[in-house]
Design a protein around this motif. Structure first.
Motif, PDB file in Angstrom:
ATOM      1  N   GLU A   1      45.008 -39.809 -25.593  1.00  0.00           N
ATOM      2  CA  GLU A   1      44.763 -38.894 -26.709  1.00  0.00           C
ATOM      3  C   GLU A   1      43.921 -37.673 -26.366  1.00  0.00           C
ATOM      4  OE1 GLU A   1      43.665 -40.992 -30.378  1.00  0.00           O
ATOM      5  OE2 GLU A   1      44.653 -42.773 -29.581  1.00  0.00           O
ATOM      6  N   ILE A   2      43.386 -37.619 -25.133  1.00  0.00           N
ATOM      7  CA  ILE A   2      42.649 -36.387 -24.828  1.00  0.00           C
ATOM      8  C   ILE A   2      43.371 -35.583 -23.750  1.00  0.00           C
ATOM      9  CG2 ILE A   2      40.421 -37.304 -25.626  1.00  0.00           C
ATOM     10  CD1 ILE A   2      39.459 -37.456 -22.857  1.00  0.00           C
ATOM     11  N   ASP A   3      43.134 -34.256 -23.803  1.00  0.00           N
ATOM     12  CA  ASP A   3      43.813 -33.351 -22.854  1.00  0.00           C
ATOM     13  C   ASP A   3      42.798 -32.878 -21.822  1.00  0.00           C
ATOM     14  OD1 ASP A   3      45.950 -33.271 -24.784  1.00  0.00           O
ATOM     15  OD2 ASP A   3      44.704 -31.836 -25.916  1.00  0.00           O
ATOM     16  N   GLY A   4      43.315 -32.518 -20.657  1.00  0.00           N
ATOM     17  CA  GLY A   4      42.449 -31.930 -19.639  1.00  0.00           C
ATOM     18  C   GLY A   4      42.536 -32.643 -18.313  1.00  0.00           C
ATOM     19  N   ASP A   5      41.628 -32.257 -17.427  1.00  0.00           N
ATOM     20  CA  ASP A   5      41.647 -32.762 -16.053  1.00  0.00           C
ATOM     21  C   ASP A   5      40.684 -33.955 -15.938  1.00  0.00           C
ATOM     22  OD1 ASP A   5      41.830 -33.100 -13.360  1.00  0.00           O
ATOM     23  OD2 ASP A   5      40.637 -31.331 -12.840  1.00  0.00           O
ATOM     24  N   PHE A   6      41.236 -35.153 -16.081  1.00  0.00           N
ATOM     25  CA  PHE A   6      40.373 -36.338 -16.048  1.00  0.00           C
ATOM     26  C   PHE A   6      41.180 -37.575 -15.663  1.00  0.00           C
ATOM     27  CE2 PHE A   6      42.418 -36.562 -20.098  1.00  0.00           C
ATOM     28  CZ  PHE A   6      42.554 -37.915 -20.369  1.00  0.00           C
TER      29      PHE A   6
ATOM     30  N   PHE B   1      39.777 -31.609 -36.147  1.00  0.00           N
ATOM     31  CA  PHE B   1      40.998 -31.059 -36.764  1.00  0.00           C
ATOM     32  C   PHE B   1      42.216 -31.230 -35.876  1.00  0.00           C
ATOM     33  CE2 PHE B   1      37.923 -28.310 -39.078  1.00  0.00           C
ATOM     34  CZ  PHE B   1      38.261 -28.761 -40.344  1.00  0.00           C
ATOM     35  N   LYS B   2      41.959 -31.196 -34.569  1.00  0.00           N
ATOM     36  CA  LYS B   2      43.093 -31.190 -33.634  1.00  0.00           C
ATOM     37  C   LYS B   2      43.600 -32.585 -33.319  1.00  0.00           C
ATOM     38  CE  LYS B   2      41.482 -26.905 -31.697  1.00  0.00           C
ATOM     39  NZ  LYS B   2      40.417 -26.415 -30.891  1.00  0.00           N
ATOM     40  N   LYS B   3      42.924 -33.605 -33.815  1.00  0.00           N
ATOM     41  CA  LYS B   3      43.294 -34.980 -33.452  1.00  0.00           C
ATOM     42  C   LYS B   3      43.864 -35.727 -34.655  1.00  0.00           C
ATOM     43  CE  LYS B   3      41.640 -34.646 -29.274  1.00  0.00           C
ATOM     44  NZ  LYS B   3      42.551 -34.551 -28.129  1.00  0.00           N
ATOM     45  N   GLU B   4      44.733 -36.670 -34.321  1.00  0.00           N
ATOM     46  CA  GLU B   4      45.291 -37.543 -35.361  1.00  0.00           C
ATOM     47  C   GLU B   4      44.447 -38.816 -35.371  1.00  0.00           C
ATOM     48  OE1 GLU B   4      49.489 -39.442 -35.680  1.00  0.00           O
ATOM     49  OE2 GLU B   4      49.739 -37.332 -35.135  1.00  0.00           O
ATOM     50  N   LEU B   5      43.554 -38.934 -36.332  1.00  0.00           N
ATOM     51  CA  LEU B   5      42.641 -40.086 -36.348  1.00  0.00           C
ATOM     52  C   LEU B   5      42.596 -40.661 -37.761  1.00  0.00           C
ATOM     53  CD1 LEU B   5      39.695 -38.351 -34.435  1.00  0.00           C
ATOM     54  CD2 LEU B   5      41.287 -39.997 -33.449  1.00  0.00           C
ATOM     55  N   ASN B   6      42.682 -41.972 -37.872  1.00  0.00           N
ATOM     56  CA  ASN B   6      42.674 -42.595 -39.205  1.00  0.00           C
ATOM     57  C   ASN B   6      41.337 -42.419 -39.923  1.00  0.00           C
ATOM     58  OD1 ASN B   6      45.293 -43.523 -38.985  1.00  0.00           O
ATOM     59  ND2 ASN B   6      44.659 -45.421 -37.979  1.00  0.00           N
TER      60      ASN B   6
ATOM     61  N   ASN C   1      34.260 -45.954 -34.541  1.00  0.00           N
ATOM     62  CA  ASN C   1      33.465 -45.833 -33.318  1.00  0.00           C
ATOM     63  C   ASN C   1      34.349 -45.317 -32.171  1.00  0.00           C
ATOM     64  OD1 ASN C   1      32.428 -46.769 -30.744  1.00  0.00           O
ATOM     65  ND2 ASN C   1      30.950 -48.052 -31.815  1.00  0.00           N
ATOM     66  N   ARG C   2      35.565 -45.887 -32.054  1.00  0.00           N
ATOM     67  CA  ARG C   2      36.482 -45.449 -30.982  1.00  0.00           C
ATOM     68  C   ARG C   2      37.021 -44.043 -31.278  1.00  0.00           C
ATOM     69  NH1 ARG C   2      37.501 -51.198 -30.802  1.00  0.00           N
ATOM     70  NH2 ARG C   2      38.817 -51.083 -32.630  1.00  0.00           N
ATOM     71  N   ASP C   3      37.300 -43.757 -32.565  1.00  0.00           N
ATOM     72  CA  ASP C   3      37.779 -42.405 -32.922  1.00  0.00           C
ATOM     73  C   ASP C   3      36.749 -41.355 -32.500  1.00  0.00           C
ATOM     74  OD1 ASP C   3      40.128 -43.343 -33.996  1.00  0.00           O
ATOM     75  OD2 ASP C   3      39.632 -42.909 -36.090  1.00  0.00           O
ATOM     76  N   LEU C   4      35.478 -41.651 -32.782  1.00  0.00           N
ATOM     77  CA  LEU C   4      34.452 -40.672 -32.403  1.00  0.00           C
ATOM     78  C   LEU C   4      34.408 -40.492 -30.881  1.00  0.00           C
ATOM     79  CD1 LEU C   4      32.270 -38.714 -33.296  1.00  0.00           C
ATOM     80  CD2 LEU C   4      30.615 -40.573 -33.245  1.00  0.00           C
ATOM     81  N   SER C   5      34.630 -41.586 -30.148  1.00  0.00           N
ATOM     82  CA  SER C   5      34.586 -41.420 -28.681  1.00  0.00           C
ATOM     83  C   SER C   5      35.747 -40.549 -28.186  1.00  0.00           C
ATOM     84  CB  SER C   5      34.491 -42.762 -27.953  1.00  0.00           C
ATOM     85  OG  SER C   5      35.606 -43.542 -28.220  1.00  0.00           O
ATOM     86  N   ILE C   6      36.845 -40.470 -28.947  1.00  0.00           N
ATOM     87  CA  ILE C   6      37.944 -39.563 -28.573  1.00  0.00           C
ATOM     88  C   ILE C   6      37.466 -38.108 -28.658  1.00  0.00           C
ATOM     89  CG2 ILE C   6      40.246 -38.700 -29.257  1.00  0.00           C
ATOM     90  CD1 ILE C   6      40.356 -41.508 -28.028  1.00  0.00           C
ATOM     91  N   VAL C   7      36.839 -37.756 -29.774  1.00  0.00           N
ATOM     92  CA  VAL C   7      36.442 -36.340 -29.920  1.00  0.00           C
ATOM     93  C   VAL C   7      35.262 -35.980 -29.017  1.00  0.00           C
ATOM     94  CG1 VAL C   7      37.367 -35.322 -32.019  1.00  0.00           C
ATOM     95  CG2 VAL C   7      35.574 -37.003 -32.230  1.00  0.00           C
ATOM     96  N   VAL C   8      34.339 -36.933 -28.840  1.00  0.00           N
ATOM     97  CA  VAL C   8      33.207 -36.636 -27.944  1.00  0.00           C
ATOM     98  C   VAL C   8      33.727 -36.427 -26.517  1.00  0.00           C
ATOM     99  CG1 VAL C   8      31.072 -37.531 -26.923  1.00  0.00           C
ATOM    100  CG2 VAL C   8      31.474 -37.819 -29.367  1.00  0.00           C
ATOM    101  N   ASN C   9      34.668 -37.266 -26.096  1.00  0.00           N
ATOM    102  CA  ASN C   9      35.205 -37.115 -24.740  1.00  0.00           C
ATOM    103  C   ASN C   9      36.052 -35.863 -24.593  1.00  0.00           C
ATOM    104  OD1 ASN C   9      34.747 -39.254 -22.515  1.00  0.00           O
ATOM    105  ND2 ASN C   9      34.663 -40.359 -24.461  1.00  0.00           N
ATOM    106  N   GLN C  10      36.769 -35.487 -25.665  1.00  0.00           N
ATOM    107  CA  GLN C  10      37.539 -34.230 -25.589  1.00  0.00           C
ATOM    108  C   GLN C  10      36.568 -33.063 -25.383  1.00  0.00           C
ATOM    109  OE1 GLN C  10      41.242 -33.742 -25.857  1.00  0.00           O
ATOM    110  NE2 GLN C  10      40.193 -32.199 -24.637  1.00  0.00           N
TER     111      GLN C  10
END
Ligand code: SAM
Length: 372
Positions: free
Chosen positions: A82-87, A286-291, A44-53
């Protein structure tokens, strides 16, 4: 009072101090006041990383993200790390122990783009505005949705977890009625109904403020529902969304006819996902390191497939047994229905389920052909 030592866990590329086990169930902390780490929520948390990216990549301004119910803060800390950008991320929890753990985790990770907060989430939401609001409670998110809708910027995203699946799935229909103003229905299709009741509730709450909703990703997992919903300002969006907010009469479909006399809902009958967004979110994996990358990849491909599918589904085994026949292979059903010009989709709700625009009689015909 919880007296407990924090331990380090690693999710994604982030190390975090968490409280692992419950030592005392008593004390000031009711279930809702206990900042425990739940390892089964990693995906659930891994998905929130990619959705937020994806969200930060598409947000044309500095994005204010909120982890509203932080506990250890692992969700918000991971976003910051774990996410990049202006935030920037705000991590909030009203529990003192949780708050001091959040502060320790900020030090541990040497994060600067994070604001810590120790308030009742509803108060924080009334005082501030955010582009992304994450509501991850024990139980129902219902009591935070109104203030989240007031707080969210136009085109922002509200993400909610609901672990009160028993009410939403019709095991405690009265609780669902009180909490969400909707009638749930205990049946094989209860998870889709529960998820749609949650979305319908958010749609109704948003419409009060002339706002509409667009689900980006919505799903049912082991024992929870999770939705990412874009909120769009304007009465036209609100009206458009409310066209998807309705009750279902059990007489309408074979799917609901099983001993049910009452209307189901009101619930959301629009799309569960945005197909284009899911494609983009999937490539970011693909760009993230997620278990949990591999299982998320499979899940997202199912969401992509069912994004444009009709509401509700059939289960091959149940359908076959209602016709008193052996269960045909799912692949065969897909081939037969497609060759007759119908659309058929797999669904994340069931590995043997399928969604289709074919009429019931057509599906029966296809089943009755010798397909085993
Ligand atoms: C399920 S935990 C959050 C889990 C966390 N998001 C994670 O991924 O590990 C819920 C947290 O919400 C906090 N909480 C409950 N009601 C709150 C409220 N009204 N305002 C602020 N925090 C609250 C509790 O103290 C608890 O730490």
């Amino acid at each position: 009072m919880i007296v407990q030592k924090a331990e380090i866990v690693k999710e994604g590329t982030t190390e975090c101090l968490v409280f692992k086990k419950k030592i005392s169930k008593k004390g000031p902390g009711s279930k809702d006041n206990e900042p425990f780490y739940n390892p089964s929520m990693e995906s659930n948390r891994d998905l929130s990383i990619v959705v937020n990216q994806w969200f930060v990549n598409n947000c044309k301004k500095h994005a204010c993200l909120l982890d509203g119910l932080g506990a250890s803060g692992i969700r918000g800390i991971r976003l910051a790390n774990e996410i990049d950008g202006d935030f920037a991320v705000t991590i909030n929890d009203w529990n003192e122990q949780a708050f001091s753990l959040i502060k320790k985790n900020l030090e541990l990770n040497k994060l600067e783009n994070v604001i810590d907060s120790n308030k009742n989430l509803n108060v924080l939401l009334l005082e501030n505005k955010y582009h992304y609001i994450d509501i991850d409670p024990f139980g129902s998110p219902a009591r935070f949705v109104d203030s989240a809708i007031r707080s969210i910027y136009n085109n922002g995203i509200i993400a909610c977890t609901a672990t009160d699946t028993a009410p939403l799935c019709g095991i405690y229909p009265n609780v669902c009625w009180r909490r969400y103003g909707a009638r749930s229905f205990h049946s094989y299709v209860m998870h889709e109904i529960g998820l749609r009741i949650l979305l319908g509730f958010i749609c109704r709450e948003a419409a009060k403020y002339d706002k509409g909703i667009e689900p980006i990703v919505s799903y049912s997992a082991d024992y929870y529902f999770r939705v990412y919903v874009k909120i769009r300002n304007g009465k036209d969006y609100a009206n458009e969304s409310m066209e998807n907010f309705s009750v279902i009469s059990p007489k309408e479909s074979f799917i609901f006819s099983d001993n049910n006399e009452h209307d189901i809902g009101p619930l959301w009958l629009g799309k569960l996902h945005n197909k284009t967004a899911i494609k983009e979110i999937r490539t970011l994996l693909f760009k993230k390191e997620l278990n949990t990358k591999n299982s998320l990849w499979k899940l997202l491909s199912l969401f992509e497939e069912e994004a444009n599918a009709p509401s509700f589904f059939y289960i091959t085994d149940d359908f076959a047994s209602s016709l008193k026949m052996a269960t045909p292979k799912l692949k065969k059903i897909f081939e037969k229905l497609t060759s007759r010009g119908y659309e058929v989709f797999r669904t994340h709700f069931s590995p043997t389920g399928f969604k289709t625009n074919a009429y019931l009689d057509e599906i029966k015909k296809v089943f009755k052909e010798n397909m085993i």
